[in-house]
Scaffold this motif. Structure first.
Motif, PDB file in Angstrom:
ATOM      1  N   LEU A   1      33.532  77.555  74.076  1.00 21.27           N
ATOM      2  CA  LEU A   1      32.661  76.588  74.341  1.00 21.27           C
ATOM      3  C   LEU A   1      31.746  76.249  73.474  1.00 21.27           C
ATOM      4  N   ALA A   2      31.604  77.278  72.197  1.00 24.52           N
ATOM      5  CA  ALA A   2      30.088  77.199  70.741  1.00 24.52           C
ATOM      6  C   ALA A   2      31.578  76.389  69.722  1.00 24.52           C
ATOM      7  N   GLU A   3      33.022  77.277  69.981  1.00 26.75           N
ATOM      8  CA  GLU A   3      33.749  76.751  69.206  1.00 26.75           C
ATOM      9  C   GLU A   3      34.119  75.570  68.970  1.00 26.75           C
ATOM     10  N   VAL A   4      34.923  75.289  70.693  1.00 23.38           N
ATOM     11  CA  VAL A   4      34.556  73.349  71.080  1.00 23.38           C
ATOM     12  C   VAL A   4      33.751  72.450  70.192  1.00 23.38           C
ATOM     13  N   ALA A   5      32.469  73.179  70.189  1.00 23.18           N
ATOM     14  CA  ALA A   5      31.582  72.120  70.197  1.00 23.18           C
ATOM     15  C   ALA A   5      31.232  71.817  68.639  1.00 23.18           C
ATOM     16  N   GLN A   6      31.527  73.265  67.555  1.00 18.69           N
ATOM     17  CA  GLN A   6      31.828  73.048  66.194  1.00 18.69           C
ATOM     18  C   GLN A   6      32.954  72.698  65.869  1.00 18.69           C
ATOM     19  N   ALA A   7      33.770  72.750  66.216  1.00 18.58           N
ATOM     20  CA  ALA A   7      35.316  71.883  66.393  1.00 18.58           C
ATOM     21  C   ALA A   7      35.272  70.387  66.607  1.00 18.58           C
TER      22      ALA A   7
ATOM     23  N   ASP B   1      39.517  65.529  72.199  1.00 23.22           N
ATOM     24  CA  ASP B   1      40.234  66.567  71.083  1.00 23.22           C
ATOM     25  C   ASP B   1      39.900  68.034  71.022  1.00 23.22           C
ATOM     26  N   ALA B   2      38.965  67.522  70.776  1.00 25.75           N
ATOM     27  CA  ALA B   2      38.625  69.243  70.321  1.00 25.75           C
ATOM     28  C   ALA B   2      39.138  70.379  71.488  1.00 25.75           C
ATOM     29  N   GLU B   3      38.356  69.894  72.672  1.00 24.01           N
ATOM     30  CA  GLU B   3      38.764  69.844  74.043  1.00 24.01           C
ATOM     31  C   GLU B   3      40.631  70.612  74.289  1.00 24.01           C
ATOM     32  N   GLU B   4      41.221  69.358  74.447  1.00 26.62           N
ATOM     33  CA  GLU B   4      42.432  69.446  74.365  1.00 26.62           C
ATOM     34  C   GLU B   4      42.698  70.599  73.749  1.00 26.62           C
TER      35      GLU B   4
ATOM     36  N   ASP C   1      39.153  86.477  75.355  1.00 24.52           N
ATOM     37  CA  ASP C   1      40.603  85.984  75.183  1.00 24.52           C
ATOM     38  C   ASP C   1      40.790  84.326  73.811  1.00 24.52           C
ATOM     39  N   PHE C   2      39.488  84.997  73.386  1.00 21.40           N
ATOM     40  CA  PHE C   2      39.734  83.279  72.558  1.00 21.40           C
ATOM     41  C   PHE C   2      40.618  84.025  71.361  1.00 21.40           C
ATOM     42  N   ASP C   3      41.488  82.756  70.690  1.00 15.25           N
ATOM     43  CA  ASP C   3      42.398  82.910  70.034  1.00 15.25           C
ATOM     44  C   ASP C   3      42.665  82.012  69.460  1.00 15.25           C
ATOM     45  N   ALA C   4      42.113  82.695  67.912  1.00 14.30           N
ATOM     46  CA  ALA C   4      42.294  81.607  66.634  1.00 14.30           C
ATOM     47  C   ALA C   4      42.868  81.149  65.821  1.00 14.30           C
ATOM     48  N   ARG C   5      44.164  80.617  66.022  1.00 11.95           N
ATOM     49  CA  ARG C   5      44.922  80.155  66.532  1.00 11.95           C
ATOM     50  C   ARG C   5      44.631  78.239  66.647  1.00 11.95           C
ATOM     51  N   PHE C   6      43.551  78.293  67.504  1.00 18.22           N
ATOM     52  CA  PHE C   6      42.530  76.908  67.871  1.00 18.22           C
ATOM     53  C   PHE C   6      42.122  76.385  66.164  1.00 18.22           C
ATOM     54  N   TRP C   7      41.681  77.210  65.630  1.00 19.82           N
ATOM     55  CA  TRP C   7      41.210  76.663  64.212  1.00 19.82           C
ATOM     56  C   TRP C   7      42.058  76.135  63.872  1.00 19.82           C
ATOM     57  N   GLU C   8      43.928  76.982  63.387  1.00 21.07           N
ATOM     58  CA  GLU C   8      44.379  76.381  62.810  1.00 21.07           C
ATOM     59  C   GLU C   8      44.814  74.749  63.540  1.00 21.07           C
ATOM     60  N   ALA C   9      44.813  74.645  64.447  1.00 26.83           N
ATOM     61  CA  ALA C   9      45.083  73.289  65.762  1.00 26.83           C
ATOM     62  C   ALA C   9      44.081  72.473  65.171  1.00 26.83           C
ATOM     63  N   VAL C  10      42.297  72.656  64.475  1.00 29.04           N
ATOM     64  CA  VAL C  10      41.924  71.374  64.694  1.00 29.04           C
ATOM     65  C   VAL C  10      42.088  70.996  63.398  1.00 29.04           C
TER      66      VAL C  10
END
Length: 287
Positions: A5-11, A26-29, A49-58
């Motif tokens: 959730l913290a990463e989503v807020a930053q994204a 979009d960040a949540e999706e 379980d945090f997946d760093a691929r999230f930031w690739e998608a962002v």
């Protein structure tokens, strides 16, 4: 707040800075897609379980690549469609077009209504009609081979739900389906309608990623719609109806294309949830 959730807020802040129109959604999706959960379950993803691929998608979304290209899916009414490069991503406003067409078919005194979706793209409208109007037969026409491939994937995915009542055709919507002349109950289309002179004002997600042939249609954006007026007239039975999506700036222009021809009645614009004229309907005159 967990790590995700913290990463989503930053994204969200990063996407907002990049000019993305709906940064939080979009960040949540993207987070939900990468982690294989629903958006409502993001809080339950453990830090481990945090997946760093999230930031690739962002990063891809911040570069204005469409959200749907990154996730490979687009939601349309009750459908989850496969989309990607080469096919127009269905928009929420088109759901209203499909909804009007569905209601019109339900109101017809026809046991097995026959509908045609011209410029079908991903097959969104055609599949919505088949799914929500039992016993309907739907023919969908698409000129682009790439887009037709996406439509075929979606039609195959919903073959059981629609009982195989959607038939795809590769061809020009202006000359398609001559064997159905005078037999169709409803023609619906979301054609290209952006004026060529508006190119620089189109959102990057559409301008740089949607197929050009799905966006632009002459200097005023109405070239194909003028042709589709003739196609719809050829296909429809007397009393049949046509539904045409258009830009909100074309309100009044598209109804005129139909109302200036004596062969149509009841040509009218319909507004979206923001009270902008977004699609036109007309009825083929009964002799």
């Amino acid at each position: 707040m967990n790590l995700l959730l913290a990463e989503v807020a930053q994204a969200t802040r990063r996407l907002a800075d990049a000019g993305v129109p709906s940064p939080r959604f979009d960040a949540e999706e993207l987070a939900a897609f990468v982690h294989g959960v629903k958006r409502s379950q993001l809080h339950a993803v453990s830090d481990g379980d945090f997946d760093a691929r999230f930031w690739e998608a962002v990063a891809r979304r911040a570069a204005r690549e469409p959200l749907q290209h990154i996730t490979g899916r687009a939601f349309f009414r009750y459908l989850e469609l496969r989309v990607g490069p080469g096919v127009f991503v269905p928009r929420p406003e088109t759901e209203l077009v499909a909804g009007w067409a569905i209601d019109a078919l339900h109101e017809m005194d026809v046991a097995e209504p026959l509908a045609v979706d011209l410029c079908t793209g991903s097959g969104a409208i055609a599949l919505a009609l088949a799914q929500e109007v039992p016993r309907s037969q739907v023919h969908a026409v698409e000129l682009s081979e790439e887009a037709l491939g996406w439509a075929q994937r979606n039609v195959d995915a919903y073959a059981d739900a629609t009982e195989g009542r959607v038939t795809l055709h590769h061809g020009d919507s202006l000359t398609a389906l001559p064997d159905l002349t005078g037999q169709v109950d409803l023609v619906v289309t979301n054609p290209p309608y952006i004026p060529l002179e508006e190119w620089e004002h189109v959102a990057p997600e559409a301008r740089d990623h949607d197929p050009e042939m799905a966006l632009f249609s002459g200097q005023d954006g109405l070239d194909l719609i003028r042709g589709l007026e003739r196609t719809a007239f050829r296909m429809l039975r007397p009393g049949g109806v046509v539904v045409v999506e258009h830009a909100d700036t074309q309100g009044g222009q598209v109804p005129w294309i139909f109302s200036e021809e004596a062969r149509w009645t009841d040509a009218a614009d319909h507004r979206d949830l923001n009270q902008r004229a977004r699609f036109t309907t007309a009825r083929k005159r009964v002799p």
